[in-house]
Every structure is written in C-alpha cells, then in structure tokens.
Write a protein that holds these residues in place. Structure first.
Motif, PDB file in Angstrom:
ATOM      1  N   ILE A 216      12.440  40.587 -56.278  1.00 36.37           N
ATOM      2  CA  ILE A 216      13.354  41.460 -56.616  1.00 36.37           C
ATOM      3  C   ILE A 216      13.282  41.234 -54.546  1.00 36.37           C
ATOM      4  O   ILE A 216      13.634  40.985 -53.953  1.00 36.37           O
ATOM      5  CB  ILE A 216      13.679  42.887 -57.072  1.00 36.37           C
ATOM      6  N   SER A 217      11.940  42.113 -54.542  1.00 40.67           N
ATOM      7  CA  SER A 217      11.608  42.313 -52.880  1.00 40.67           C
ATOM      8  C   SER A 217      12.350  40.603 -51.768  1.00 40.67           C
ATOM      9  O   SER A 217      11.850  40.986 -51.086  1.00 40.67           O
ATOM     10  CB  SER A 217      10.569  42.955 -53.274  1.00 40.67           C
ATOM     11  N   LYS A 218      10.993  39.699 -52.943  1.00 38.08           N
ATOM     12  CA  LYS A 218      10.788  38.679 -52.189  1.00 38.08           C
ATOM     13  C   LYS A 218      12.541  37.973 -52.367  1.00 38.08           C
ATOM     14  O   LYS A 218      12.795  36.906 -51.268  1.00 38.08           O
ATOM     15  CB  LYS A 218      10.182  37.570 -53.149  1.00 38.08           C
ATOM     16  N   ILE A 219      13.053  37.913 -53.277  1.00 34.91           N
ATOM     17  CA  ILE A 219      14.275  37.454 -52.804  1.00 34.91           C
ATOM     18  C   ILE A 219      15.252  38.151 -52.347  1.00 34.91           C
ATOM     19  O   ILE A 219      16.129  37.108 -51.577  1.00 34.91           O
ATOM     20  CB  ILE A 219      14.950  37.605 -54.455  1.00 34.91           C
ATOM     21  N   ARG A 220      15.719  39.467 -51.897  1.00 36.30           N
ATOM     22  CA  ARG A 220      16.140  40.418 -51.321  1.00 36.30           C
ATOM     23  C   ARG A 220      15.529  39.580 -49.491  1.00 36.30           C
ATOM     24  O   ARG A 220      16.602  39.614 -48.718  1.00 36.30           O
ATOM     25  CB  ARG A 220      15.674  41.390 -51.413  1.00 36.30           C
ATOM     26  N   GLU A 221      14.477  39.608 -49.320  1.00 35.03           N
ATOM     27  CA  GLU A 221      13.986  39.057 -48.230  1.00 35.03           C
ATOM     28  C   GLU A 221      14.406  37.892 -47.525  1.00 35.03           C
ATOM     29  O   GLU A 221      15.223  37.678 -46.837  1.00 35.03           O
ATOM     30  CB  GLU A 221      12.664  39.276 -48.214  1.00 35.03           C
ATOM     31  N   ALA A 222      14.490  36.628 -48.636  1.00 37.16           N
ATOM     32  CA  ALA A 222      14.484  35.068 -48.414  1.00 37.16           C
ATOM     33  C   ALA A 222      16.522  35.489 -48.123  1.00 37.16           C
ATOM     34  O   ALA A 222      17.088  35.145 -47.861  1.00 37.16           O
ATOM     35  CB  ALA A 222      14.940  34.535 -50.056  1.00 37.16           C
ATOM     36  N   GLY A 223      17.049  36.411 -48.395  1.00 39.90           N
ATOM     37  CA  GLY A 223      18.548  36.954 -48.224  1.00 39.90           C
ATOM     38  C   GLY A 223      18.782  37.190 -47.219  1.00 39.90           C
ATOM     39  O   GLY A 223      19.439  36.898 -46.335  1.00 39.90           O
ATOM     40  N   LEU A 224      17.842  38.288 -46.950  1.00 43.95           N
ATOM     41  CA  LEU A 224      18.173  38.051 -45.293  1.00 43.95           C
ATOM     42  C   LEU A 224      17.827  37.422 -43.896  1.00 43.95           C
ATOM     43  O   LEU A 224      18.513  37.360 -43.066  1.00 43.95           O
ATOM     44  CB  LEU A 224      17.670  39.587 -45.224  1.00 43.95           C
ATOM     45  N   LYS A 225      17.246  36.500 -44.442  1.00 43.96           N
ATOM     46  CA  LYS A 225      16.348  35.178 -43.503  1.00 43.96           C
ATOM     47  C   LYS A 225      17.428  34.318 -43.439  1.00 43.96           C
ATOM     48  O   LYS A 225      17.973  33.782 -42.765  1.00 43.96           O
ATOM     49  CB  LYS A 225      15.021  35.051 -43.922  1.00 43.96           C
ATOM     50  N   ALA A 226      18.289  33.883 -44.938  1.00 37.33           N
ATOM     51  CA  ALA A 226      19.531  33.203 -44.906  1.00 37.33           C
ATOM     52  C   ALA A 226      20.480  34.283 -43.972  1.00 37.33           C
ATOM     53  O   ALA A 226      21.796  32.921 -43.292  1.00 37.33           O
ATOM     54  CB  ALA A 226      19.812  32.889 -45.953  1.00 37.33           C
ATOM     55  N   ARG A 227      20.985  35.494 -44.324  1.00 36.26           N
ATOM     56  CA  ARG A 227      21.584  35.785 -43.309  1.00 36.26           C
ATOM     57  C   ARG A 227      21.170  35.786 -41.403  1.00 36.26           C
ATOM     58  O   ARG A 227      21.845  35.309 -40.890  1.00 36.26           O
ATOM     59  CB  ARG A 227      21.993  37.529 -43.397  1.00 36.26           C
ATOM     60  N   HIS A 228      20.101  35.907 -41.416  1.00 33.28           N
ATOM     61  CA  HIS A 228      19.518  36.126 -40.116  1.00 33.28           C
ATOM     62  C   HIS A 228      19.885  34.246 -39.336  1.00 33.28           C
ATOM     63  O   HIS A 228      20.845  34.703 -37.987  1.00 33.28           O
ATOM     64  CB  HIS A 228      18.384  36.098 -39.833  1.00 33.28           C
ATOM     65  N   GLU A 229      19.798  33.650 -40.018  1.00 33.50           N
ATOM     66  CA  GLU A 229      19.910  32.435 -39.730  1.00 33.50           C
ATOM     67  C   GLU A 229      21.366  32.167 -39.534  1.00 33.50           C
ATOM     68  O   GLU A 229      21.727  30.726 -38.683  1.00 33.50           O
ATOM     69  CB  GLU A 229      18.810  30.760 -40.228  1.00 33.50           C
ATOM     70  N   ALA A 230      22.181  32.288 -40.443  1.00 30.31           N
ATOM     71  CA  ALA A 230      23.741  32.157 -40.625  1.00 30.31           C
ATOM     72  C   ALA A 230      24.092  32.986 -39.106  1.00 30.31           C
ATOM     73  O   ALA A 230      25.336  33.093 -39.071  1.00 30.31           O
ATOM     74  CB  ALA A 230      24.678  32.576 -41.853  1.00 30.31           C
ATOM     75  N   GLY A 231      23.393  33.469 -38.483  1.00 27.49           N
ATOM     76  CA  GLY A 231      24.050  34.708 -37.180  1.00 27.49           C
ATOM     77  C   GLY A 231      24.345  36.207 -37.614  1.00 27.49           C
ATOM     78  O   GLY A 231      25.710  36.510 -36.934  1.00 27.49           O
ATOM     79  N   ILE A 232      24.658  36.369 -39.054  1.00 24.13           N
ATOM     80  CA  ILE A 232      24.941  37.685 -40.089  1.00 24.13           C
ATOM     81  C   ILE A 232      24.012  38.594 -39.621  1.00 24.13           C
ATOM     82  O   ILE A 232      23.103  38.725 -40.682  1.00 24.13           O
ATOM     83  CB  ILE A 232      25.738  37.464 -41.101  1.00 24.13           C
TER      84      ILE A 232
ATOM     85  N   VAL B   2      22.062  29.380 -51.386  1.00 23.36           N
ATOM     86  CA  VAL B   2      20.827  29.858 -50.568  1.00 23.36           C
ATOM     87  C   VAL B   2      19.765  29.374 -52.293  1.00 23.36           C
ATOM     88  O   VAL B   2      19.767  30.506 -53.156  1.00 23.36           O
ATOM     89  CB  VAL B   2      19.658  30.442 -49.472  1.00 23.36           C
ATOM     90  N   ALA B   3      19.320  28.557 -53.014  1.00 22.32           N
ATOM     91  CA  ALA B   3      19.032  28.562 -54.520  1.00 22.32           C
ATOM     92  C   ALA B   3      17.112  28.699 -54.155  1.00 22.32           C
ATOM     93  O   ALA B   3      16.296  27.877 -53.111  1.00 22.32           O
ATOM     94  CB  ALA B   3      18.971  27.317 -55.178  1.00 22.32           C
TER      95      ALA B   3
END
Length: 441
Positions: free
Chosen positions: A226-242, A332-333
């Motif tokens: 679950i931590s890995k999934i949430r980290e991937a979410g943080l990265k996706a938001r960061h790359e989107a400038g959010i 992001v799948a």
C-alpha cells in the motif's frame, strides 16, 4: 425537659410501625430469594442471547470450552477457504462448541488433493485477536485443549441432491443432544465446509470475517504494498504539478494519498467460463473486457486526478504489459510488476499472495470489482461491514468514503453500479456464486 418529652413522643409513635417494617423486610428478602431460584429459568432478553445457539436451549451456557468440533482440511481459493472457515465456526456455535483450529491450504489445487499444502490457521490469521474480537460469538481452540477422555463422535455429512438444506439442519439439531453431545469432540467427516449446506445469515458471516486479522509478518507486507501504491500516487501528482503537503493549513495531517483498486477478471479461463455462464443465465452482465473495465472505471469521479489505479490481476497476466496501457488521462495504472513489488509476492505461497491482494483492495479508497467474483464479493462485504461499524447504512451519497462499484453492472447514470452488500440476506448464496442484483442501498 421539652427534648425529653419529644423523644418520648417519637418512641410512642414509632412503636406501632415496627411490625410493619419487619413484615416489609421479610417480603423483600423473600422476593430476592425467589428471583435467585427462578432467574435461571425465566426468558432471556434478545441482547443476552448472543452467546446462545438456539431459542429452545437458552437455559444452557454460551460456547463450551470443553466441547469441540473438528472439520476436514479447508481447501480451494482464499475466499472459498474464508467462507468454509466461517461456516465451520457457525456450525460449532450452533452446537455450542469451540472449533478446533483447522488446517487451511497454502496451494491452489482443485482436484489433486494430494498436492495440497496444509497450513495452520495461525500461520495466516492472528489466533488471539480472532478470539478476542469474536468473544461471546464463536471460539477457536487448540488441539492441546483436548483431553481425549472420550472417543471422537464421527458425524458423516450427507451428500448428493437428496441431501437437502432441511435434512442437514435436522441432522445438526439431532446431534446437539444425546450420545454426540456427550462426546468431547464431534469430528465432521465427508465434504469440506465450503460445500456444506448454508444455514446462516450474511451478517453472521460478516461478523466472523471482521474478527480475522493477518499475522504481523503478513500485515507488514500489506503495508509495504500500500505504501508503494501511495508513493506512486504522490509521484503522479508531483509530475502533474499538483502539490500534496503532509500537513494542512491548520497543522493537522493530510489524509494519505488515495488510490483505486480494481479486481480485473480478464484471464482466458475466466472469460471462457463467464461467457458460458452468460449463455446459461441469459444475462449480459457477467463478463467485461479490458476496454469495458477501463471505460467504466474512468466514469468514477470520487477521487481527484491524477490517481493511481492498482490492478489486482492473476499472475498469468503480469507478463501482458497491455493491461496497464489504454487508461484515460489522469488514471495511472499499476500492477505488481510495474509497482516493483513482485519480490514481496514471489516469496509467498498462493494463499498468502491472495491474502495480501485482498487487503490491498479492501483498504482502497475506491474499489471496483465483478459482482460474480467471490473475491470481489468478500472485499465489498468487508467494506460494507466497516461502513456499518461507522454508522453508514448507505454509500449512495457523495463523499461517503469506502465506495465500491461493480464494473459488470450498469448503474442508473450509465457508469458502474455503486455496490454495498445486502446485510439482510438470509444466506451467503449470492456472495458465493454471484449476482447482478446489487445496489448501494
């Protein structure tokens, strides 16, 4: 002088009342004694019946520690095993006995029984936590508790079409008394518990599933994924400038990065099976292709995008890179391989892999599954129980949290149908074998 006269007057007034007081005291004592004698035989209110197995035997104590039920090894998939375990627990409760800790099956074989790898319940689920959470409802016991003062009484489960639910219940009623009940252990032989006729309501199964907690070693692996999934979410938001700050303006912690979990049933054997199922049932709401699932999931607006979509898929699909492609913008799948957690799963037997994936899906902010899948059904049951525990009897509104959807059933808005388990069902039939008659209540 006046004081002495008043005392004398009081004494004269109180003397005639003395016999009345004594008489009243005797009546009170008599009532207390009568209640002590009669109370074991008077009716018990419903709230006190939870530890009792039948209204006709409410005079007996709760689950007996010195009487046990033994069941055959529990086999098949994770969720079939969980259902079988719960059914064994409820049968033991009906017989007012403790269930001897059963063996589960670490491997997945349907016909090659000799290839099954037994694994004790306490290697997967926390024994002490289960008994603490289910105290007064059901009880697990260890074999070391058995004194072996009497031979086990063997109860042969009936089989075949002629062995009806009614006959099975009559058999259980018969063995609550007499020679069987005198035995320390009743050993149930024959079919394994998943195939036993079902006599218990959904809410009783939900209560037992709610008592299950993974052992610490497996729980640690769930948290890692679950931590890995949430980290991937943080990265996706960061790359989107959010930005996603850990703390809000008022200093409180922001909730963890949300994610969607999708139980994706698109394996070849499943598609063959469900197409035949659709033909037999004259229904078009069982199978879903990858494209149909992507389209349905993209219509869910519960979470702000970009958002991570975790795909719980069979190992046979991990080599197919296309399952993570084709998703809509902002979704992001990831599956195990792309997420980089295959090492966590690869070192585990089948049963543990499934247990990890189950918890990852059950704890997701949004879950999307197939209403004809036992896995999806039990995930939604777990989430429904959690909503009930929080005082929520419906997930139809906005921002309820723990929302679940069925991608194989079209909702009123044309998207996937919102989904909560119907806790009023009198058996587990629909959860075990599937239904498209679902709603968010």
């Amino acid at each position: 002088m006046n004081i002495l006269l008043e005392l004398k007057h009081l004494k004269q007034v109180s003397l005639p009342t003395r016999p009345v007081v004594c008489k009243g005291l005797l009546i009170v004592i008599a009532l207390i004694v009568l209640r002590a004698i009669v109370s074991p035989f008077i009716a018990i209110n419903p709230s006190e019946k939870k530890g009792f197995y039948d209204s006709t035997t409410d005079l007996l104590p709760g689950i007996r520690r010195g009487k046990f039920i033994e069941v055959p090894q529990i086999i098949w998939g994770l969720n079939n095993q969980k259902i079988a375990f719960a059914r064994a627990c409820l049968t033991a409760r009906f017989l007012n006995r403790s269930l001897l800790m059963p063996s589960l099956s670490a491997s997945l074989f349907y016909k090659e029984v000799d290839l099954l790898r037994p694994i004790t319940f306490d290697k997967v689920f926390d024994f002490a936590k289960f008994n603490a959470r289910c105290q007064g409802f059901v009880r697990l016991a260890r074999y070391s508790e058995v004194s072996n003062q009497t031979k086990p009484f063997k109860l042969q489960k009936g089989s075949g079409r002629r062995w009806t639910v009614e006959k099975d219940l009559d058999q259980l009623l018969q063995y609550r008394r007499g020679e069987a009940d005198d035995s320390e252990v009743i050993e149930i032989i024959g079919k394994h518990p998943f195939l036993w006729p079902d006599h218990w309501p959904v809410k009783d199964y939900a209560r037992i599933f709610d008592c299950l907690a993974l052992v610490p070693d497996i729980e640690t692996e769930v948290v890692k994924v679950i931590s890995k999934i949430r980290e991937a979410g943080l990265k996706a938001r960061h790359e989107a400038g959010i930005p996603h700050n850990k703390h809000m303006k008022d200093g409180t912690m922001n909730p963890p990065m949300p994610y969607i979990a999708v139980h994706m049933r698109i394996e070849k054997d499943w598609m063959i099976h469900c197409k035949k199922w659709e033909q037999r049932s004259n229904s078009k709401e069982i199978c879903s292709s990858k494209e149909e699932i992507i389209h349905k999931v993209s219509q869910i607006t519960d979470l702000r995008r970009p958002v991570v979509v975790y795909l719980a898929v069979a190992d046979s699909l991990l080599e197919d890179d296309s399952i993570t492609s084709g998703w809509r913008v902002g979704m992001v799948a990831f599956e195990k391989k792309r997420l980089g957690v295959t090492d966590i799963y690869n070192r585990q037997p089948y049963l543990i892999k499934s247990a990890i994936d189950f918890e990852v899906c059950a704890r997701a902010d949004v879950f999307v599954g197939n209403s004809f899948s036992t896995f999806s059904n039990l995930v939604v049951l777990s989430r429904t129980q959690r909503l009930y525990n929080m005082g929520e009897a419906s997930s139809c509104g906005e921002n309820v949290g723990l929302s679940s959807y069925a991608y194989n059933v079209i909702g009123d808005d044309g998207g996937p149908q919102r989904w909560m388990t119907d806790m009023s069902e009198t058996s587990l039939q629909n959860l075990s074998y599937g239904t498209n008659n679902i709603s968010c209540h």
